[in-house]
Structures are given as structure tokens and as C-alpha cells.
Design an enzyme around this catalytic site. Structure first.
Site: not given
Ligand code: NDP
Ligand code: 8X3
Length: 250
Positions: A10, A151, A186
Site C-alpha cells: 500500500a 516474472y 507506477t
Molecule cells: P510499485 O512498485 O509501485 O508497488 C509495489 C508495492 O509492493 C509497494 O507498495 C511495495 O512496498 C510492495 N512490496 C514490494 N516488495 C515487498 C516486500 N518484500 N514486502 C512487502 N511489500 C512489498 O508497483 P505496482 O503498484 O505497479 O505493483 C503492484 C502489483 O501490481 C504487483 O504485484 C505487480 O506485479 C502488479 N502489476 C503491476 C503492473 C505494472 O505495470 N505496474 C502490471 C501488472 C501487474 P514497500 O517497498 O514499501 O515494501
Molecule cells: C506488469 C506488466 O508487461 O511489465 O506485470 O509484465 S509487464
């Protein structure tokens, strides 16, 4: 009755935007992430809208996860909605030169971390015979793209685990579904490319999805009537047709 949602990841991106969307809609929040200062700042902003509690833990640490959930005060112990969102890609390398450290991070966070958090929360849902779990998968969980190997593997696992959860939790009336985005702008690319300047060009030349777009969808999913469960949802930006086809104007 006011519902309580626990959101992992979050502190940034999709998880943070979901926290804001839920708060707007009066949902009580348990916000999780490793970056304590960010959690505090978000709590401060959202407290005018809803009750907020923060938990700082690394999803890779099962004992830490269990302790954190166990430590929740009484008014936050009853979790209605779990958003398993924490996760990232680490690296983009062909399999023959991939980094073991990156592979460990992706499997430990995206897959095992999701399992640890779920295992700590699901028993209270089965006991009450109610609950809603949304796992944030990815288009990478539906198709594999060049250098996406591990991934993509981690997100295929998220989809398989989502289906397994839905089957096993079916007798308890618990809703389970996955929201699978394509490219969302993001901090994701900064983490994937470890701050390399290529991270700043990933979303150039097209309009990527924004974290708020996914947050809207997540709120839509959790606000359907009880008999409606959105089991699996794939969402791309209009400019993206699949993982490798993106219409860019550079
Ligand atoms: P961000 O990097 O903006 O956010 C990632 C979040 O995950 C952060 O809040 C981080 O919090 C938390 N996190 C990462 N590692 C840990 C850990 N070891 N323990 C606890 N918390 C952790 O990325 P997104 O918002 O884009 O990603 C969120 C989800 O969406 C992920 O599962 C990602 O795979 C998925 N996703 C993203 C896409 C994209 O293109 N952005 C597309 C498809 C899916 P903190 O570092 O404070 O712990
Ligand atoms: C995030 C989208 O295309 O970078 O899950 O894998 S991509």
C-alpha cells in the site's frame, strides 16, 4: 456494516491508489508495506475519511507476517477483504544470464509472500464463512514474453493459486478473484530496472494505465452484490494489445 480491507503493497502504485479509493468509500483500512514512513504519511491523509491501521513487514518473512496479523487491535482483527497486491518484477534478462537474486525476490515476494499473507488471514474467513480475496496478477500471468521468464512464471503461479483458492474456499462462500493489468505507470519499472534510466522510458509514447484505473476496477470488483464474483479480469491500456504489441508514438 463497515468493512475492513487489508492491502499489501500500500506504500506505492496500485496498492496506494486502492487505499485512497477504498477510503473514499468508507472502508476501514489495514495498510501494509515495508516503508514505514510512507505508511504513516498515507495514514495521516486518509484518517479524515476512515479508520486506518498500518503494519510494516516484509511479505517474505512468514514469522513477521504472522506476528503482524496477530498484533492487530480488536477493532481491526476482522478482515473482510484481502488485496494481495505486494510484488514487483526484478530484472528483464534472458534465462541463461538471469540473476538468481532477482529470481529469488520474485518467487519469494510475488508467490510465497502472497501465500504467507493469505495463510495468516484465510482461517478467520473460513471460520466466519465470509470474505473476499483479490490477487493482483498480471497480463504476464496469461502470456510469456521475451526475457519475462521468471516474472511471468511468478504471475502464472498467482493465477493458478487464485484458481486453487477459489475451489478450496468455495464451500465457505468466500469470493476469490484475480485482477490482471497490463502496463501500469507506477514505481514498478524503477524497481524492475533498479533505478537505471531505461526505467524512465518504459511508458513513453503511449498512455499507460494509471494506478487509479486499477483501483477503480478493484473497488468495482469488491462492491458487486454477494452473488457476483468477478473471478478473473484482464485489463490493458488501449495502446496495448498484448505483452509485446504496444502502439507508441515517439
Ligand atoms: P510499485 O512498485 O509501485 O508497488 C509495489 C508495492 O509492493 C509497494 O507498495 C511495495 O512496498 C510492495 N512490496 C514490494 N516488495 C515487498 C516486500 N518484500 N514486502 C512487502 N511489500 C512489498 O508497483 P505496482 O503498484 O505497479 O505493483 C503492484 C502489483 O501490481 C504487483 O504485484 C505487480 O506485479 C502488479 N502489476 C503491476 C503492473 C505494472 O505495470 N505496474 C502490471 C501488472 C501487474 P514497500 O517497498 O514499501 O515494501
Ligand atoms: C506488469 C506488466 O508487461 O511489465 O506485470 O509484465 S509487464
Amino acid at each position: 456494516m463497515i468493512k475492513t480491507a487489508l492491502i499489501t503493497g500500500a506504500t506505492s502504485g496500485i496498492g496506494k491508489a486502492t487505499a485512497y479509493e477504498f477510503a473514499k468509500n468508507g472502508i476501514r483500512l489495514i495498510l501494509c508495506g515495508r516503508r514505514q514512513e510512507r505508511l504513516q504519511a498515507i495514514k495521516k491523509e486518509l484518517e479524515t475519511l476512515t479508520e486506518v491501521y498500518t503494519l510494516s513487514f516484509d511479505v517474505r518473512d512468514n514469522a513477521g507476517v504472522k506476528n503482524a496479523i496477530h498484533s492487530l487491535p480488536d477493532n481491526f482483527k476482522h478482515i473482510d477483504i484481502l488485496i494481495n497486491n505486494a510484488g514487483n518484477a526484478h530484472g528483464l534478462d534472458p534465462i541463461q544470464t538471469g540473476s538468481i537474486e532477482d529470481w529469488d525476490a520474485m518467487m519469494d515476494i510475488n508467490v510465497k509472500g502472497l501465500l504467507y499473507v493469505s495463510r495468516a488471514i484465510i482461517p478467520q474467513m473460513t471460520e466466519r464463512k465470509s470474505g473476499h480475496i483479490i490477487n493482483i496478477g498480471s497480463s504476464a500471468g496469461k502470456e510469456v514474453y521475451p526475457k519475462g521468464n521468471v516474472y511471468c512464471g511468478s504471475k502464472h503461479a498467482v493465477l493458478a493459486i487464485t484458481e486453487g483458492m477459489r475451489i478450496d474456499l468455495n464451500p465457505y462462500g468466500i469470493k476469490v478473484g484475480a485482477v490482471n493489468p497490463g502496463l501500469v505507470e507506477t514505481e514498478f519499472s524503477k524497481v524492475r530496472f533498479k533505478g537505471d534510466k531505461i526505467a524512465d522510458t518504459v511508458y513513453d509514447g503511449f498512455k499507460a494505465l494509471q494506478a487509479e484505473d486499477i483501483a477503480d476496477i478493484i473497488y468495482f470488483v469488491i462492491s458487486r452484490p454477494y452473488h457476483v464474483n468477478i473471478a478473473d479480469l484482464l485489463v490493458f491500456p488501449t495502446a496495448q494489445a498484448n505483452s509485446t504489441t504496444v502502439k507508441k508514438e515517439l
